[in-house]
Scaffold this active site. Structure first.
Site: not given
Length: 318
Positions: A142, A192, A235, A237
């Site tokens: 990111c 995000s 993201h 994760e």
């Protein structure tokens, strides 16, 4: 195979409850196995949550992984105790003399700040530069992906008028890369962020290649042509609740955020969130660790010149 972590790290209990194979340093010391040594530069505010998310992915691979956690030494963490940081994290001076098989640099809540204005930007640049000589492969996530593309390749980003938050469909743009082995033609990934990189700017750079992108969210997977740097714009994760937690945090701060797209059932923030990205997130990290770290890294990490040239490996990777 297990991920090896410090004794008493809080993430251990969470991962063990999920049947993720973790191993304490004490137990691992009794095994004669050359683990993959991975360094994690954790820039996220909630250190423990991010540790758990990344260790969950690393612990789901067939390799034993020895993890070191890295911090920016003069930056105080507002959301994690100093005791935790001093117990489990290292400063760069502690590791600059070492070599690692892999490095993961996390995202950071810095999306609207110019890179040069980030208070610890000089430290980020120093670590990225060091990694190019001391690490077999670097995984940028990111914000770190944008920062790496800016610092290493001179590409700048565009600030968005509204935060891009949600779960988006992505498609493979290349078919024969080991990183994408096992991927569906289309897959989901969460985003995000407040900025994006122009896909065409990346495509036109002679040292970069776009492996996956989204019509809504732009470039997702970008790989350097020397296969040493992987940039992931989202993201993978994130756990199921993370976007929801961020949304309600922003609401509480009076930021009037948009509802994360394609995340809640029927796009209703009062309804259940649906995780559609976990399998591909796990596969992404597993493929990176296997094909771009394990199969290329030298057995003796003190000699990075012994790293297996990628061209010689391609003949054995169908």
């Amino acid at each position: 195979m297990p991920v090896r972590i410090p004794d008493h790290l809080p993430a251990a209990g969470v991962l063990e409850s999920e049947n993720i194979f973790v191993m304490s340093e004490t137990r691992a010391a009794n095994q004669d196995i050359r683990p993959m040594k991975v360094l994690i530069l954790n820039l996220m505010p909630n250190k423990i949550e991010t540790e758990t998310q990344l260790l969950r992915l690393l612990g789901n691979t067939p390799l034993q992984v020895d993890v070191d956690l890295l911090r920016i030494h003069d930056k105080e963490s507002k959301h994690t105790s100093i005791d935790h940081m001093n117990t489990f994290y290292r400063d760069f001076e502690d590791v600059r003399h070492k070599n690692y098989d892999g490095l993961i640099i996390t995202g950071a809540p810095l999306g609207q700040i110019d890179f040069e204005d980030v208070v610890y930007w000089d430290h980020i640049r120093e670590i990225i530069d060091w990694s190019q000589e001391h690490v077999t492969s670097v995984l940028f996530l990111c914000w770190a992906a944008h920062a790496g593309l800016y610092h290493l390749y001179g590409l700048n980003r565009k600030i968005l008028q509204q935060k891009r938050s949600g779960v988006f469909v992505h498609r493979r743009t290349c078919q024969h890369f080991p990183l994408l082995r096992g991927f569906d033609d289309e897959f989901f990934a969460p985003h995000s962020r407040f900025a994006e990189m122009d896909v065409e700017d990346i495509r036109q750079h002679p040292q970069l290649q776009v492996l996956a992108q989204s019509d809504e969210a732009g470039a997702y997977l970008v790989l350097s042509r020397n296969n040493r740097n992987l940039f992931v714009m989202g993201h993978p994760e994130y756990q199921k609740s993370t976007l929801n937690d961020e949304y309600h945090r922003d609401l509480a701060q009076g930021l009037n955020p948009n509802v994360p797209q394609n995340y809640y059932r029927n796009n209703d923030p009062e309804a259940e969130a649906i995780a559609r990205w976990h399998s591909h997130g796990s596969l992404l990290v597993s493929n990176w660790l296997n094909y771009y770290v394990y199969q290329l890294t030298p057995y003796d990490l003190s000699d990075m010149t012994a790293m297996t040239p990628w061209e010689s490996r391609q003949e054995t990777l169908p």
